[in-house]
Design a protein around this motif. Structure first.
Motif, mmCIF file in Angstrom:
data_model
loop_
_atom_site.group_PDB
_atom_site.id
_atom_site.type_symbol
_atom_site.label_atom_id
_atom_site.label_comp_id
_atom_site.label_asym_id
_atom_site.label_seq_id
_atom_site.Cartn_x
_atom_site.Cartn_y
_atom_site.Cartn_z
ATOM 1 N N VAL A 155 7.290 -1.332 -8.510
ATOM 2 C CA VAL A 155 6.127 -1.182 -9.409
ATOM 3 C C VAL A 155 5.683 0.262 -9.617
ATOM 4 C CG1 VAL A 155 5.207 -3.488 -8.911
ATOM 5 C CG2 VAL A 155 4.408 -1.551 -7.578
ATOM 6 N N GLY A 156 6.320 1.204 -8.907
ATOM 7 C CA GLY A 156 5.911 2.611 -9.031
ATOM 8 C C GLY A 156 4.704 2.900 -8.151
ATOM 9 N N ALA A 157 4.129 4.108 -8.299
ATOM 10 C CA ALA A 157 2.955 4.468 -7.498
ATOM 11 C C ALA A 157 1.816 3.533 -7.892
ATOM 12 C CB ALA A 157 2.570 5.911 -7.764
ATOM 13 N N THR A 158 1.121 3.039 -6.883
ATOM 14 C CA THR A 158 0.111 2.006 -7.130
ATOM 15 C C THR A 158 -1.283 2.630 -7.309
ATOM 16 O OG1 THR A 158 1.445 0.484 -5.870
ATOM 17 C CG2 THR A 158 -0.851 -0.071 -6.079
ATOM 18 N N ASP A 159 -2.065 2.074 -8.238
ATOM 19 C CA ASP A 159 -3.418 2.598 -8.467
ATOM 20 C C ASP A 159 -4.394 2.072 -7.426
ATOM 21 O OD1 ASP A 159 -2.763 3.958 -10.949
ATOM 22 O OD2 ASP A 159 -2.483 1.961 -11.775
ATOM 23 N N VAL A 160 -4.256 0.783 -7.113
ATOM 24 C CA VAL A 160 -5.193 0.174 -6.160
ATOM 25 C C VAL A 160 -4.422 -0.755 -5.210
ATOM 26 C CG1 VAL A 160 -7.258 -1.271 -5.907
ATOM 27 C CG2 VAL A 160 -7.032 0.205 -7.898
ATOM 28 N N ILE A 161 -4.616 -0.543 -3.925
ATOM 29 C CA ILE A 161 -4.083 -1.495 -2.935
ATOM 30 C C ILE A 161 -5.285 -2.209 -2.340
ATOM 31 C CG2 ILE A 161 -2.823 -1.780 -0.756
ATOM 32 C CD1 ILE A 161 -1.353 0.817 -1.396
ATOM 33 N N VAL A 162 -5.231 -3.526 -2.328
ATOM 34 C CA VAL A 162 -6.343 -4.315 -1.790
ATOM 35 C C VAL A 162 -5.851 -5.039 -0.536
ATOM 36 C CG1 VAL A 162 -7.999 -6.161 -2.279
ATOM 37 C CG2 VAL A 162 -7.187 -4.721 -4.144
ATOM 38 N N ALA A 163 -6.641 -4.999 0.519
ATOM 39 C CA ALA A 163 -6.324 -5.774 1.730
ATOM 40 C C ALA A 163 -7.589 -6.528 2.108
ATOM 41 C CB ALA A 163 -5.884 -4.849 2.856
ATOM 42 N N ARG A 164 -7.644 -7.797 1.758
ATOM 43 C CA ARG A 164 -8.860 -8.574 2.015
ATOM 44 C C ARG A 164 -8.668 -9.454 3.252
ATOM 45 N NH1 ARG A 164 -10.143 -12.282 -1.053
ATOM 46 N NH2 ARG A 164 -12.286 -12.174 -0.346
ATOM 47 N N HIS A 165 -9.475 -9.221 4.268
ATOM 48 C CA HIS A 165 -9.476 -10.048 5.476
ATOM 49 C C HIS A 165 -8.085 -10.204 6.084
ATOM 50 C CE1 HIS A 165 -13.708 -10.905 4.959
ATOM 51 N NE2 HIS A 165 -13.431 -10.918 3.667
ATOM 52 N N CYS A 166 -7.295 -9.145 6.076
ATOM 53 C CA CYS A 166 -5.985 -9.193 6.729
ATOM 54 C C CYS A 166 -5.693 -7.865 7.415
ATOM 55 C CB CYS A 166 -4.881 -9.487 5.717
ATOM 56 S SG CYS A 166 -4.697 -8.168 4.515
ATOM 57 N N PHE A 167 -6.542 -6.877 7.183
ATOM 58 C CA PHE A 167 -6.280 -5.533 7.705
ATOM 59 C C PHE A 167 -6.320 -5.514 9.236
ATOM 60 C CE2 PHE A 167 -7.464 -1.105 8.636
ATOM 61 C CZ PHE A 167 -6.447 -0.463 7.954
ATOM 62 N N ALA A 168 -7.092 -6.433 9.813
ATOM 63 C CA ALA A 168 -7.220 -6.469 11.270
ATOM 64 C C ALA A 168 -6.150 -7.352 11.897
ATOM 65 C CB ALA A 168 -8.608 -6.980 11.647
ATOM 66 N N HIS A 169 -5.193 -7.809 11.089
ATOM 67 C CA HIS A 169 -4.204 -8.780 11.581
ATOM 68 C C HIS A 169 -2.949 -8.128 12.145
ATOM 69 C CE1 HIS A 169 -5.831 -12.459 9.136
ATOM 70 N NE2 HIS A 169 -6.800 -11.710 9.612
ATOM 71 N N ASN A 170 -2.949 -6.810 12.249
ATOM 72 C CA ASN A 170 -1.782 -6.119 12.801
ATOM 73 C C ASN A 170 -2.219 -5.365 14.050
ATOM 74 O OD1 ASN A 170 0.375 -4.312 13.284
ATOM 75 N ND2 ASN A 170 0.959 -4.394 11.128
ATOM 76 N N CYS A 171 -1.486 -5.550 15.124
ATOM 77 C CA CYS A 171 -1.848 -4.942 16.401
ATOM 78 C C CYS A 171 -1.894 -3.412 16.299
ATOM 79 C CB CYS A 171 -0.814 -5.375 17.429
ATOM 80 S SG CYS A 171 -1.252 -4.910 19.076
ATOM 81 N N ASP A 172 -1.036 -2.863 15.454
ATOM 82 C CA ASP A 172 -0.999 -1.411 15.261
ATOM 83 C C ASP A 172 -1.682 -1.088 13.925
ATOM 84 O OD1 ASP A 172 -0.485 1.214 14.798
ATOM 85 O OD2 ASP A 172 1.654 1.115 15.260
ATOM 86 N N PRO A 173 -2.914 -0.607 13.957
ATOM 87 C CA PRO A 173 -3.664 -0.415 12.697
ATOM 88 C C PRO A 173 -3.088 0.729 11.859
ATOM 89 C CG PRO A 173 -4.877 0.558 14.512
ATOM 90 C CD PRO A 173 -3.678 -0.116 15.119
ATOM 91 N N HIS A 174 -2.253 1.555 12.492
ATOM 92 C CA HIS A 174 -1.713 2.715 11.772
ATOM 93 C C HIS A 174 -0.629 2.299 10.772
ATOM 94 C CE1 HIS A 174 -3.983 5.293 14.447
ATOM 95 N NE2 HIS A 174 -3.567 4.526 15.438
ATOM 96 N N VAL A 175 0.037 1.179 11.061
ATOM 97 C CA VAL A 175 1.154 0.758 10.215
ATOM 98 C C VAL A 175 0.705 0.514 8.770
ATOM 99 C CG1 VAL A 175 2.777 -1.152 9.820
ATOM 100 C CG2 VAL A 175 2.530 -0.177 12.095
ATOM 101 N N MET A 176 -0.383 -0.232 8.609
ATOM 102 C CA MET A 176 -0.820 -0.583 7.260
ATOM 103 C C MET A 176 -1.346 0.638 6.513
ATOM 104 S SD MET A 176 -2.888 -3.903 6.159
ATOM 105 C CE MET A 176 -2.292 -5.336 6.985
ATOM 106 N N VAL A 177 -2.019 1.555 7.225
ATOM 107 C CA VAL A 177 -2.528 2.755 6.547
ATOM 108 C C VAL A 177 -1.350 3.632 6.122
ATOM 109 C CG1 VAL A 177 -4.184 4.646 6.619
ATOM 110 C CG2 VAL A 177 -4.557 2.663 8.043
#
Ligand code: TMP
Length: 405
Positions: A155-177
Motif C-alpha cells: 500500500v506504500g507509506a501509510t497516512d494513518v495506522i490505527v491500533a484499537r484495543h490491541c496495542f497492549a496485546h504484545n509482550c514486547d511493546p517496542h515491536v509494534m512501535v
C-alpha cells in the motif's frame, strides 16, 4: 521483574492468582485447560503498568473467539472517532489507513467510505475470514517490522495506522512501535486506542486484567515508550467506551507538529491522580469487591434465586475465576456472539447461550460481566419484554439495577 518499556525495576501491585486465557472458551467441559498467573506491576521510573507474566501470542490467538460485537454504543464511538480524527486534520478523504488488530473489520468498514483506502491486519485466521467476507481487505499476520515491510510494498507509506484495543496485546511493546515507524509516511499519524490506566485504577476495574492485556497505558508510560522510538504524543482524546479509554495520536518527533495543550492538561491531572496510594486502593478494593460480590451471590442463591452472567467477556472470566464462581453457582452465561454460543467459559465451565434462548426462561439476576455495555444491554432486555431480571453491576462496587415492575 523488569519494566518492559524502560528496563528499570518494576514492583508488584496486585496478584489475582491463576487464570486460564480469558478468551479461550472450551468446546466441551472435558477439554484440557491451563491456568497462568495474573500479577500486575508498575514501574516508578516511567509509569508503566504491566502484567508480570506474558503468554506467547501463539497460545493466545490460536483459538481466538473474540469478534467485535455489533453494538449501538460502538457505532456511536466510531462516529465520534472519525469526527475527531477528520476535524483535527489527522484523517483525510484520500488517506491510506491500516488498522492493526482489525478483528472482523467493523471499524474499517465504517471508515471505508470516508478515506482513500483501508487495509486490516489481524493474526487470527478465522476472524480475518469474517472480515474479508464483509468486504474489508485483511492481511492475516501479527503486526511487526517484517509484516510492516510487506504491507508497505502493498500500500506504500501509510497516512494513518490505527491500533484499537490491541496495542497492549504484545509482550514486547517496542515491536509494534518499530513496525509503525517503518510503515508510516513522514508526517503520518499513529493512533492508539486503549483502556486508560487512570480509569482502570479509579473505577476498580481489576477485571480488565487478563493475559491479553499485557500493559495498562497512561499518558506518562505511552510518552516514555514513544520517545524511545523518535515518536511524540501530539494529541489525545478521552472516551467513556469500555470503562474509560484513551486515544493517543502520535507522530514522528521531527515532523514539526507540537503537542496540543490537551496533552499537558491531562498529563497534569494524571500526575496528581495516578499515585502509589491510588494503586494501593485499587488492589485493596479488588479484594473488597471479591468479598462483597461473593457474599451477595451466595445470599441470592441461598434465597432460591437464579443468577446468570451476561456477556462471555474476557473480563468476566477474570472476575468469575477471582471469585471462584463456577457452573455450580451460575449455570448459564448469555452472549450474542455466535462463535461463543454452545461453548463453556474457561475454568468456571459455565455454558454460553444466546440472548433468544435466555429470553425464554430468564433468571432472577444477571451478573453483568459486559458492564461496558450496561445501558444498551439493559434497554434491550427490557424492550424484549423481560421486566423481571435484575442486574448486578460488579464495579466500581457491586450494586443492583432493579427491574421496573
Ligand atoms: P467486550 O466487552 O470484550 O467487547 O465483550 C462484550 C461481550 O458482550 C461480547 O462477547 C458480546 C456480548 N454482548 C452481548 O451479548 N449483547 C450485547 O448487546 C452486547 C453489546 C454485547
Amino acid at each position: 521483574m523488569v519494566c518492559r518499556i524502560c528496563n528499570s525495576e518494576a514492583r508488584e501491585i496486585l496478584d489475582l492468582g491463576f487464570s486460564p486465557p480469558a478468551n479461550s472458551l472450551l468446546k466441551s467441559r472435558a477439554d484440557p485447560q491451563e491456568s497462568y498467573p495474573l500479577v500486575v506491576e508498575t514501574c516508578d521510573a516511567c509509569g508503566n503498568m504491566q502484567l508480570r507474566d506474558c503468554l506467547s501470542a501463539h497460545d493466545l490467538y490460536k483459538n481466538y473467539l473474540y469478534a467485535t460485537p455489533d453494538s449501538k454504543l460502538l457505532s456511536q464511538h466510531y462516529e465520534r472517532l472519525l469526527e475527531y480524527l477528520s476535524s483535527n486534520g489527522y484523517l483525510h478523504t484520500d488517506s491510506v489507513v491500516v488498522e492493526v488488530g482489525s478483528n472482523v473489520g467493523l471499524f474499517l468498514k465504517y471508515l471505508k467510505p470516508h478515506v482513500g483506502r483501508v487495509l486490516g491486519v489481524d493474526p487470527a485466521a478465522n476472524i480475518c475470514e469474517i472480515a474479508r467476507a464483509s468486504g474489508v481487505d485483511t492481511i492475516c499476520d501479527f503486526f511487526d517490522p517484517n509484516s510492516a515491510k510487506a504491507i508497505r510494498k502493498q500500500v506504500g507509506a501509510t497516512d494513518v495506522i490505527v491500533a484499537r484495543h490491541c496495542f497492549a496485546h504484545n509482550c514486547d511493546p517496542h515491536v509494534m512501535v518499530q513496525a509503525a515507524v517503518s510503515l508510516l509516511g513522514e508526517s503520518g499519524f499513529f493512533v492508539i486506542e486503549n483502556a486508560y490506566a487512570l480509569n482502570t485504577i479509579a473505577n476498580n476495574e481489576f477485571d480488565q486484567i487478563y493475559h491479553e492485556h499485557m500493559f495498562y497505558f497512561s499518558i506518562r508510560s505511552m510518552e516514555a515508550l514513544l520517545r524511545l522510538h523518535g515518536m511524540r504524543l501530539v494529541d489525545l482524546f478521552l472516551s467513556s467506551i469500555h470503562g474509560g479509554s484513551i486515544v493517543f495520536v502520535a507522530q514522528r518527533a521531527g515532523s514539526g507538529k507540537l503537542p496540543k495543550a490537551t496533552v499537558d492538561h491531562y498529563r497534569a491531572i494524571e500526575e496528581k491522580e495516578l499515585t502509589t496510594d491510588a494503586y494501593q486502593r485499587f488492589a485493596s478494593n479488588a479484594f473488597a469487591i471479591r468479598e462483597q460480590l461473593r457474599r451477595l451471590i451466595d445470599l441470592l442463591r441461598s434465597d432460591g434465586k437464579t443468577v446468570y452472567t451476561y456477556g462471555a467477556t474476557a473480563k468476566g472470566n477474570t472476575l468469575l475465576n477471582f471469585l471462584g464462581l463456577t457452573s455450580q453457582d451460575i449455570p448459564l452465561c448469555v452472549d450474542n456472539t455466535p462463535t461463543k454460543q454452545g461453548r463453556f467459559l474457561p475454568r468456571s465451565l459455565i455454558e454460553v447461550i444466546s440472548e433468544e434462548q435466555a429470553a425464554t426462561d430468564p433468571p432472577d439476576y444477571y451478573l453483568l460481566t459486559a458492564w461496558n455495555y450496561k445501558d444498551e444491554i439493559i434497554e434491550k432486555v427490557r424492550q424484549r419484554g423481560n421486566q423481571h431480571s435484575e442486574f448486578i453491576i460488579p464495579i466500581p462496587f457491586p450494586h443492583i439495577v432493579e427491574a421496573r415492575h
